[in-house]
Design a protein around this motif. Structure first.
Motif, PDB file in Angstrom:
ATOM      1  N   THR A 408       9.372  75.863 -25.141  1.00 20.64           N
ATOM      2  CA  THR A 408      10.667  75.334 -25.590  1.00 20.64           C
ATOM      3  C   THR A 408      10.930  73.974 -24.954  1.00 20.64           C
ATOM      4  OG1 THR A 408      11.796  76.483 -23.781  1.00 20.64           O
ATOM      5  CG2 THR A 408      11.669  77.643 -25.882  1.00 20.64           C
ATOM      6  N   SER A 409      12.036  73.360 -25.359  1.00 17.66           N
ATOM      7  CA  SER A 409      12.569  72.118 -24.766  1.00 17.66           C
ATOM      8  C   SER A 409      11.531  71.002 -24.651  1.00 17.66           C
ATOM      9  CB  SER A 409      13.170  72.396 -23.381  1.00 17.66           C
ATOM     10  OG  SER A 409      14.179  73.351 -23.447  1.00 17.66           O
ATOM     11  N   PRO A 410      10.873  70.623 -25.753  1.00 19.41           N
ATOM     12  CA  PRO A 410       9.864  69.570 -25.657  1.00 19.41           C
ATOM     13  C   PRO A 410      10.491  68.196 -25.412  1.00 19.41           C
ATOM     14  CG  PRO A 410      10.260  70.129 -27.950  1.00 19.41           C
ATOM     15  CD  PRO A 410      11.048  71.121 -27.133  1.00 19.41           C
ATOM     16  N   ALA A 411       9.762  67.360 -24.684  1.00 20.34           N
ATOM     17  CA  ALA A 411      10.179  65.969 -24.449  1.00 20.34           C
ATOM     18  C   ALA A 411       8.944  65.085 -24.610  1.00 20.34           C
ATOM     19  CB  ALA A 411      10.767  65.812 -23.053  1.00 20.34           C
ATOM     20  N   TRP A 412       8.973  64.213 -25.623  1.00 23.19           N
ATOM     21  CA  TRP A 412       7.840  63.350 -25.949  1.00 23.19           C
ATOM     22  C   TRP A 412       7.936  62.097 -25.088  1.00 23.19           C
ATOM     23  CZ3 TRP A 412       5.944  63.756 -31.628  1.00 23.19           C
ATOM     24  CH2 TRP A 412       4.663  63.165 -31.766  1.00 23.19           C
ATOM     25  N   SER A 413       6.860  61.729 -24.415  1.00 23.22           N
ATOM     26  CA  SER A 413       6.867  60.540 -23.558  1.00 23.22           C
ATOM     27  C   SER A 413       6.780  59.280 -24.400  1.00 23.22           C
ATOM     28  CB  SER A 413       5.683  60.581 -22.584  1.00 23.22           C
ATOM     29  OG  SER A 413       4.481  60.213 -23.254  1.00 23.22           O
ATOM     30  N   SER A 414       6.959  58.134 -23.766  1.00 27.96           N
ATOM     31  CA  SER A 414       6.644  56.877 -24.437  1.00 27.96           C
ATOM     32  C   SER A 414       5.119  56.731 -24.472  1.00 27.96           C
ATOM     33  CB  SER A 414       7.293  55.698 -23.714  1.00 27.96           C
ATOM     34  OG  SER A 414       7.032  55.776 -22.338  1.00 27.96           O
ATOM     35  N   ARG A 415       4.631  55.660 -25.100  1.00 28.18           N
ATOM     36  CA  ARG A 415       3.184  55.448 -25.139  1.00 28.18           C
ATOM     37  C   ARG A 415       2.653  55.210 -23.741  1.00 28.18           C
ATOM     38  NH1 ARG A 415       4.216  52.349 -29.766  1.00 28.18           N
ATOM     39  NH2 ARG A 415       3.467  53.344 -31.667  1.00 28.18           N
ATOM     40  N   LEU A 416       1.523  55.787 -23.439  1.00 26.61           N
ATOM     41  CA  LEU A 416       0.893  55.550 -22.150  1.00 26.61           C
ATOM     42  C   LEU A 416       0.167  54.218 -22.171  1.00 26.61           C
ATOM     43  CD1 LEU A 416      -0.562  59.126 -21.601  1.00 26.61           C
ATOM     44  CD2 LEU A 416       1.559  58.177 -20.696  1.00 26.61           C
ATOM     45  N   GLU A 417      -0.098  53.715 -20.975  1.00 24.68           N
ATOM     46  CA  GLU A 417      -0.855  52.458 -20.872  1.00 24.68           C
ATOM     47  C   GLU A 417      -2.276  52.669 -21.365  1.00 24.68           C
ATOM     48  OE1 GLU A 417       0.063  49.279 -19.948  1.00 24.68           O
ATOM     49  OE2 GLU A 417       1.965  50.253 -20.393  1.00 24.68           O
TER      50      GLU A 417
END
Lengths: 417, 160
Positions: A408-417
């Motif tokens: 549950t509660s997914p959080a998508w990161s920004s693009r990685l380097e």
């Protein structure tokens, strides 16, 4: 987890040809594409070439833009690499419009990957990349090239070189821990090991710090975990439910609860109180920033049931955004700024999107707790306690995780380097 | 303030060790199929608090129903109360239960109580946490209005 990776931009010999493939919509039939395993150009470990192809194929399937042709049908092996060597007839008979070919070499721990995308009908290169890194970077390089394929075909960089944090009980028992997965859903790392409840993960813009809420000190206190050093600290001495980093990373919007009264606050990444945003005895939770950092959407029950509101950070003035339905929660503002996704309850949970200026909402898919991809084209949602990736119009919905526990509660990161 | 709350909870456990008499009220909403408070909150015997939420009688949607015996399991002196969907308002039945819980507290002055707020899967995660906190507060405030010392009461929300 976030170590150095150097990339050389395409050399003149890899210059892009004109794209002849028609840009599709995600969720349609999909562009037929063949993803050939990489040729081993030096060193051992042929498996790396197949792993690379597996990751790219999985990403492209998730995108909804492609139909990846099964590898078992390929006539031509990985050895022919240049347009002169490749027999395009062997790929066009499979129905492939696009073809990925490439090679890798491993010198000690140093990995070099050179990979190209071809237009099969035109027999031309659409684009190519050369990457240098370490052996452990292989999957990240594959995600990066999948993002490039998205750029070549759709005109916009893909979101797959990123990570998704989520909450799961997959370790067993009654504990909920924070986990991080890559976009294949196959590389899952357990982040917390507190054997308590850990909730509400959120990424900093650089993708190297997670904030979350842990019961390890009694109530759900906000914590921050530096993923590169492993340093974990309590962020603020008041319990709460969710924080979100501002787009510039300078502050966090957080819902804090003092004795049954939740309100929104701004705190610094070091845990210093900057500003109180909301007052009153009603519930105010789930802050999410506009990409320009000027406004925050949130959930409040001030009208008598939960609805989505937008507050101006400078003036403190807020406006109600949702009017349809009597249970609208967990807003997420697209990094493109054009839409706010949220969960509505109408005999089950559904993800909706609405313009930040209001109007009629559109349904995306079943599920709850949406989080946007860094390119603003996809949402990761929790659906029947598994994670799914949906295109924002809901035409493509693909399962990301499942089977290991309740995710549950997914959080998508920004693009990685 | 919340620092105090955390300390209070540790003290609650201390009481348990010395007197074997700590009681927890689990505040439940109707329809809760299963509650699993976290292991870290498990009492020393394993039978304290966290076991409370399991096996609730699932009532029909929106109804305010009678809870099972809470506190220390079947036969314990404190009862759960239930709330309507998306509500933290105490029903007259909930008030009756809290009055009887208060009577017991009056006769057992050494006991301290942690009021747990729960919600069920019909709500979303964060809203459930905030709503659970409001439910726990409503129960706590009512017990205080009946004369229970605030010092003996702490609250915590577990959401789903």
């Amino acid at each position: 987890m976030f170590l150095g990776l150097t990339v050389l931009l395409s050399a003149p010999s890899l210059a892009d040809a004109q794209i002849k493939i028609e840009v599709p919509e995600p969720g349609g039939a999909g562009i037929p594409i063949a993803i050939s395993p990489l040729k081993n150009l030096g060193g051992e470990n042929q498996r790396l070439g197949e792993t690379f192809a597996d990751v790219v194929a999985r990403d492209l399937d998730l995108s909804g833009y492609f139909k990846v042709i099964d590898r078992g049908a390929y006539i031509e092996g990985p050895d022919s690499l240049s347009p002169e060597e490749i027999n395009f007839q062997n790929w066009s008979v499979l129905g492939a419009l696009a073809l990925m070919k490439g090679g890798f070499s491993l010198d000690g721990d140093t990995l070099t990957v050179e990979v190209r995308l071809f237009d099969v009908a035109q027999r031309k290169q659409l684009g190519g990349k050369r990457y240098h890194g370490e052996r452990k970077d292989l999957r990240r390089i594959a995600h990066r090239f999948a993002d490039q394929i998205m750029l070549f075909i759709t005109g916009e960089l893909g979101p797959f070189n990123s990570q998704i944090a989520f909450v799961s009980n997959r370790a067993g028992g009654r504990a909920k821990e924070i986990y991080v997965t890559d976009l294949t859903g196959a590389e899952i790392t357990q982040i917390t090991r507190d054997r308590t409840l850990n909730l509400g993960p959120s990424w900093n813009p650089a993708g190297n710090v997670l904030t979350y809420f842990s019961y390890k000190q009694g109530g759900p206190y906000p914590h921050r975990l530096d993923l590169s050093s492993g340093r974990d600290s309590r962020l603020y001495p008041v319990v709460g439910y969710r924080s979100q980093w501002s787009p510039d990373g300078a502050e966090l919007a957080v819902s804090l609860d003092q004795g049954g009264n939740s309100d929104l606050f701004l705190i610094s990444p070091e845990g210093r109180l900057i500003q109180r945003l909301t007052e009153g005895s009603d519930i105010a939770i789930s802050p999410t920033w506009s990409p320009d950092g000027r406004e925050i959407a949130f959930c409040s029950n001030r009208s008598g049931n939960p609805q989505i509101y937008v507050i101006n950070v400078n003036t403190g003035r807020s406006r109600r955004l949702t009017f349809k339905g009597d249970y609208n929660t967990s807003p997420a503002w697209s990094p493109k700024g054009d839409l706010i996704a949220y969960t509505t309850r109408t005999g089950g949970f559904h993800i909706m999107t609405i313009s930040p200026t209001g109007g009629d909402p559109n349904e995306v898919t079943a599920g709850e707790d949406p989080s946007w991809s860094p390119d603003g084209r996809y949402l990761v949602v929790s659906q029947r306690r598994r994670l799914y990736v949906a295109s924002k119009d809901g035409r493509s919905v693909k399962q990301l995780t499942g089977g290991g526990g309740d995710d549950t509660s997914p959080a998508w990161s920004s693009r990685l380097e | 303030m919340k620092e105090g709350s955390a300390r209070k909870m540790r003290r609650v456990r201390g009481w348990y060790w010395r007197l074997g008499c700590v009681l927890l009220i689990t505040v439940l909403m109707s329809g809760c199929p299963k509650k699993t408070p976290p292991p870290s909150e498990a009492g020393p015997s394993g039978g304290l608090g966290p076991g409370l939420g399991e096996g609730n009688i699932p009532p029909s949607e929106g109804d305010i129903t009678k809870g099972r015996i809470g506190g220390q399991g079947e036969g314990g002196p404190l009862q759960d109360i239930h709330f309507a969907f998306d509500s933290f308002e105490l029903s007259s039945e909930a008030r009756d239960i809290l009055r009887s819980n208060n009577d017991w507290l009056r006769g057992n002055l050494q006991a301290k109580v942690e009021v747990e707020g729960h919600c069920d899967e019909r709500g979303t995660t964060e809203y459930n946490l905030a709503l659970g906190a409001k439910r726990a507060k409503a129960a706590r405030d009512y017990l205080v209005s009946l004369g229970t010392s605030p010092e003996r009461l702490s609250t915590i929300s577990y959401g789903e």
